[in-house]
Design a protein around this motif. Structure first.
Motif, PDB file in Angstrom:
ATOM      1  N   ASN A  84       0.880  -1.168   0.000  1.00  0.00           N
ATOM      2  CA  ASN A  84       0.000   0.000   0.000  1.00  0.00           C
ATOM      3  C   ASN A  84       0.914   1.214   0.000  1.00  0.00           C
ATOM      4  O   ASN A  84       1.696   1.402   0.924  1.00  0.00           O
ATOM      5  CB  ASN A  84      -0.908  -0.014   1.230  1.00  0.00           C
ATOM      6  CG  ASN A  84      -1.828   1.188   1.294  1.00  0.00           C
ATOM      7  OD1 ASN A  84      -2.060   1.729   2.355  1.00  0.00           O
ATOM      8  ND2 ASN A  84      -2.360   1.614   0.185  1.00  0.00           N
ATOM      9  N   GLN A  85       0.837   2.019  -1.033  1.00  0.00           N
ATOM     10  CA  GLN A  85       1.693   3.200  -1.123  1.00  0.00           C
ATOM     11  C   GLN A  85       0.889   4.380  -1.621  1.00  0.00           C
ATOM     12  O   GLN A  85      -0.199   4.216  -2.146  1.00  0.00           O
ATOM     13  CB  GLN A  85       2.897   2.934  -2.020  1.00  0.00           C
ATOM     14  CG  GLN A  85       2.560   2.385  -3.367  1.00  0.00           C
ATOM     15  CD  GLN A  85       3.781   1.816  -4.068  1.00  0.00           C
ATOM     16  OE1 GLN A  85       4.870   1.792  -3.535  1.00  0.00           O
ATOM     17  NE2 GLN A  85       3.596   1.351  -5.286  1.00  0.00           N
ATOM     18  N   ASN A  86       1.457   5.565  -1.418  1.00  0.00           N
ATOM     19  CA  ASN A  86       0.842   6.834  -1.819  1.00  0.00           C
ATOM     20  C   ASN A  86      -0.461   7.105  -1.069  1.00  0.00           C
ATOM     21  O   ASN A  86      -1.297   7.855  -1.534  1.00  0.00           O
ATOM     22  CB  ASN A  86       0.568   6.881  -3.336  1.00  0.00           C
ATOM     23  CG  ASN A  86       1.823   6.682  -4.136  1.00  0.00           C
ATOM     24  OD1 ASN A  86       2.891   7.127  -3.757  1.00  0.00           O
ATOM     25  ND2 ASN A  86       1.711   5.971  -5.255  1.00  0.00           N
ATOM     26  N   PRO A  89      -2.532   7.803   2.927  1.00  0.00           N
ATOM     27  CA  PRO A  89      -2.357   8.706   4.064  1.00  0.00           C
ATOM     28  C   PRO A  89      -1.351   8.194   5.096  1.00  0.00           C
ATOM     29  O   PRO A  89      -0.797   8.974   5.855  1.00  0.00           O
ATOM     30  CB  PRO A  89      -3.761   8.793   4.675  1.00  0.00           C
ATOM     31  CG  PRO A  89      -4.463   7.578   4.198  1.00  0.00           C
ATOM     32  CD  PRO A  89      -3.871   7.235   2.867  1.00  0.00           C
ATOM     33  N   GLN A  90      -1.079   6.892   5.132  1.00  0.00           N
ATOM     34  CA  GLN A  90      -0.147   6.336   6.104  1.00  0.00           C
ATOM     35  C   GLN A  90       1.244   6.116   5.521  1.00  0.00           C
ATOM     36  O   GLN A  90       2.069   5.452   6.127  1.00  0.00           O
ATOM     37  CB  GLN A  90      -0.682   4.999   6.631  1.00  0.00           C
ATOM     38  CG  GLN A  90      -2.015   5.088   7.308  1.00  0.00           C
ATOM     39  CD  GLN A  90      -1.969   5.931   8.566  1.00  0.00           C
ATOM     40  OE1 GLN A  90      -0.965   5.973   9.256  1.00  0.00           O
ATOM     41  NE2 GLN A  90      -3.052   6.617   8.852  1.00  0.00           N
ATOM     42  N   GLY A  91       1.507   6.615   4.343  1.00  0.00           N
ATOM     43  CA  GLY A  91       2.808   6.397   3.727  1.00  0.00           C
ATOM     44  C   GLY A  91       2.827   5.065   2.995  1.00  0.00           C
ATOM     45  O   GLY A  91       1.850   4.661   2.389  1.00  0.00           O
ATOM     46  N   ARG A  92       3.932   4.358   3.109  1.00  0.00           N
ATOM     47  CA  ARG A  92       4.087   3.081   2.407  1.00  0.00           C
ATOM     48  C   ARG A  92       4.116   1.953   3.417  1.00  0.00           C
ATOM     49  O   ARG A  92       4.776   2.049   4.447  1.00  0.00           O
ATOM     50  CB  ARG A  92       5.392   3.096   1.618  1.00  0.00           C
ATOM     51  CG  ARG A  92       5.652   1.811   0.859  1.00  0.00           C
ATOM     52  CD  ARG A  92       6.889   1.965  -0.030  1.00  0.00           C
ATOM     53  NE  ARG A  92       7.171   0.729  -0.704  1.00  0.00           N
ATOM     54  CZ  ARG A  92       8.125  -0.116  -0.329  1.00  0.00           C
ATOM     55  NH1 ARG A  92       8.880   0.167   0.700  1.00  0.00           N
ATOM     56  NH2 ARG A  92       8.318  -1.231  -0.993  1.00  0.00           N
ATOM     57  N   TYR A  93       3.385   0.881   3.125  1.00  0.00           N
ATOM     58  CA  TYR A  93       3.374  -0.282   4.002  1.00  0.00           C
ATOM     59  C   TYR A  93       3.238  -1.539   3.156  1.00  0.00           C
ATOM     60  O   TYR A  93       2.478  -1.553   2.190  1.00  0.00           O
ATOM     61  CB  TYR A  93       2.216  -0.200   5.002  1.00  0.00           C
ATOM     62  CG  TYR A  93       2.250  -1.326   5.996  1.00  0.00           C
ATOM     63  CD1 TYR A  93       3.183  -1.332   7.030  1.00  0.00           C
ATOM     64  CD2 TYR A  93       1.387  -2.401   5.906  1.00  0.00           C
ATOM     65  CE1 TYR A  93       3.244  -2.369   7.937  1.00  0.00           C
ATOM     66  CE2 TYR A  93       1.447  -3.439   6.811  1.00  0.00           C
ATOM     67  CZ  TYR A  93       2.365  -3.418   7.819  1.00  0.00           C
ATOM     68  OH  TYR A  93       2.429  -4.450   8.708  1.00  0.00           O
ATOM     69  N   VAL A  94       3.969  -2.564   3.534  1.00  0.00           N
ATOM     70  CA  VAL A  94       3.875  -3.849   2.840  1.00  0.00           C
ATOM     71  C   VAL A  94       3.129  -4.800   3.756  1.00  0.00           C
ATOM     72  O   VAL A  94       3.625  -5.188   4.814  1.00  0.00           O
ATOM     73  CB  VAL A  94       5.271  -4.415   2.493  1.00  0.00           C
ATOM     74  CG1 VAL A  94       5.136  -5.765   1.805  1.00  0.00           C
ATOM     75  CG2 VAL A  94       6.029  -3.445   1.608  1.00  0.00           C
ATOM     76  N   TYR A 135      -8.394   7.733  -2.061  1.00  0.00           N
ATOM     77  CA  TYR A 135      -7.936   8.270  -0.785  1.00  0.00           C
ATOM     78  C   TYR A 135      -7.016   7.320  -0.022  1.00  0.00           C
ATOM     79  O   TYR A 135      -6.249   7.757   0.813  1.00  0.00           O
ATOM     80  CB  TYR A 135      -9.144   8.614   0.104  1.00  0.00           C
ATOM     81  CG  TYR A 135     -10.120   9.515  -0.601  1.00  0.00           C
ATOM     82  CD1 TYR A 135      -9.800  10.843  -0.896  1.00  0.00           C
ATOM     83  CD2 TYR A 135     -11.359   9.033  -1.017  1.00  0.00           C
ATOM     84  CE1 TYR A 135     -10.683  11.659  -1.568  1.00  0.00           C
ATOM     85  CE2 TYR A 135     -12.254   9.854  -1.681  1.00  0.00           C
ATOM     86  CZ  TYR A 135     -11.917  11.165  -1.950  1.00  0.00           C
ATOM     87  OH  TYR A 135     -12.790  11.979  -2.625  1.00  0.00           O
ATOM     88  N   GLU A 136      -7.094   6.038  -0.285  1.00  0.00           N
ATOM     89  CA  GLU A 136      -6.315   5.059   0.466  1.00  0.00           C
ATOM     90  C   GLU A 136      -4.995   4.704  -0.202  1.00  0.00           C
ATOM     91  O   GLU A 136      -4.247   3.886   0.307  1.00  0.00           O
ATOM     92  CB  GLU A 136      -7.124   3.778   0.693  1.00  0.00           C
ATOM     93  CG  GLU A 136      -8.216   3.930   1.727  1.00  0.00           C
ATOM     94  CD  GLU A 136      -9.457   4.626   1.179  1.00  0.00           C
ATOM     95  OE1 GLU A 136      -9.550   4.805  -0.047  1.00  0.00           O
ATOM     96  OE2 GLU A 136     -10.322   4.999   1.990  1.00  0.00           O
ATOM     97  N   GLY A 137      -4.704   5.268  -1.355  1.00  0.00           N
ATOM     98  CA  GLY A 137      -3.450   4.995  -2.044  1.00  0.00           C
ATOM     99  C   GLY A 137      -3.569   3.821  -3.001  1.00  0.00           C
ATOM    100  O   GLY A 137      -4.660   3.399  -3.371  1.00  0.00           O
TER     101      GLY A 137
END
Length: 195
Positions: free
Chosen positions: A83-85, A87-92, A185-187
Motif C-alpha cells: 500500500n503506497q501513496n 495517508p499512512q505512507g508506504r506499508y507492505v 484516498y487510500e493509495g
C-alpha cells in the motif's frame, strides 16, 4: 593561662553537644564538633502521581522492509500487498489468509486477510471464463468483460480510480492473483498473492 582556660571551656562546651561533625581547617588540622540541634521532621503530604506514559495508538508502520533472506513469507504468508501513496505512507502487508467465495447475485468475493488484522475484499463478476483478467471500470458495467464491481477495505467500500486483477488458476488447485488497485484516498494496492 587565658588561652588554656578558653580552650578548656570551648572543649567542654563542644563535648556536651550530641550531634557529630568534623571540620577540617587548612594544613591538615581537624576539629570535631558536636551540635545538638533537632533534625527537621519530614512529612509527605501527598505524592504527585506517576506520569502516565501513553503509547501512541498503533498505526500502521510507515514501511516494512524485507530482503530475500526473510523467512516470514515461508511461515505464514500467502504473499504481499504493498500500500503506497496513501495517508499512512508506504506499508507492505503480509497476506495471512485469502479465499474466493460465491455471493448471492452471481458475483464472487476474493477476501485477503492482512497481517494487521485488516481485510481487503474484491467483489468480481466473471463474464468470460476464458479471460483471467478483471478490470474496475468506475461503475460502468460491460456485459462481455470480467469486472471488479467493488473494493472494500475492512468491510467499507472505498472510492477507486481504476484497477485490475489477474486471477489465474494454478496447476492442481488454487489461484495466483496479481492485484493493481488505485484508490482515491487510500493509495495504491499492488501485490501478488497465491491461495
Amino acid at each position: 593561662m587565658k588561652k588554656t582556660q578558653l580552650l578548656l571551656i570551648t572543649s567542654l562546651f563542644l563535648s556536651t553537644l550530641t550531634s557529630f561533625a568534623q571540620v577540617r581547617i587548612g594544613g591538615g588540622v581537624s576539629i570535631d564538633i558536636n551540635i545538638d540541634l533537632p533534625l527537621p521532621e519530614v512529612v509527605v503530604v501527598s505524592r504527585r502521581p506517576e506520569p502516565v506514559i501513553r503509547k501512541p495508538k498503533p498505526n500502521r508502520p510507515i514501511i516494512h522492509t524485507c530482503d530475500h533472506r526473510c523467512n516470514h513469507n515461508d511461515v505464514y504468508s500467502f504473499g504481499e500487498i504493498q500500500n503506497q501513496n496513501g495517508p499512512q505512507g508506504r506499508y507492505v502487508y503480509q497476506v495471512t489468509n485469502a479465499g474466493l467465495g460465491g455471493l448471492n447475485n452471481g458475483a464472487e468475493s476474493i477476501l485477503y486477510t492482512l497481517d494487521t488484522g485488516e481485510t481487503l475484499e474484491l467483489i468480481i463478476r466473471t463474464m468470460n471464463p476464458d479471460d483471467y483478467n478483471y478490470h474496475y471500470n468506475n461503475g460502468y458495467h460491460n456485459s462481455s468483460n470480467n469486472e471488479i464491481i467493488a473494493i472494500l477495505l475492512n468491510g467499507q467500500e472505498i472510492a477507486v480510480k481504476d484497477g485490475s486483477l489477474s486471477l489465474q488458476p494454478k496447476h492442481g488447485r488454487g489461484f495466483h492473483s496479481v492485484l493493481n488497485i488505485h484508490a482515491m484516498y487510500e493509495g495504491d494496492f499492488n501485490g501478488t498473492v497465491n491461495f
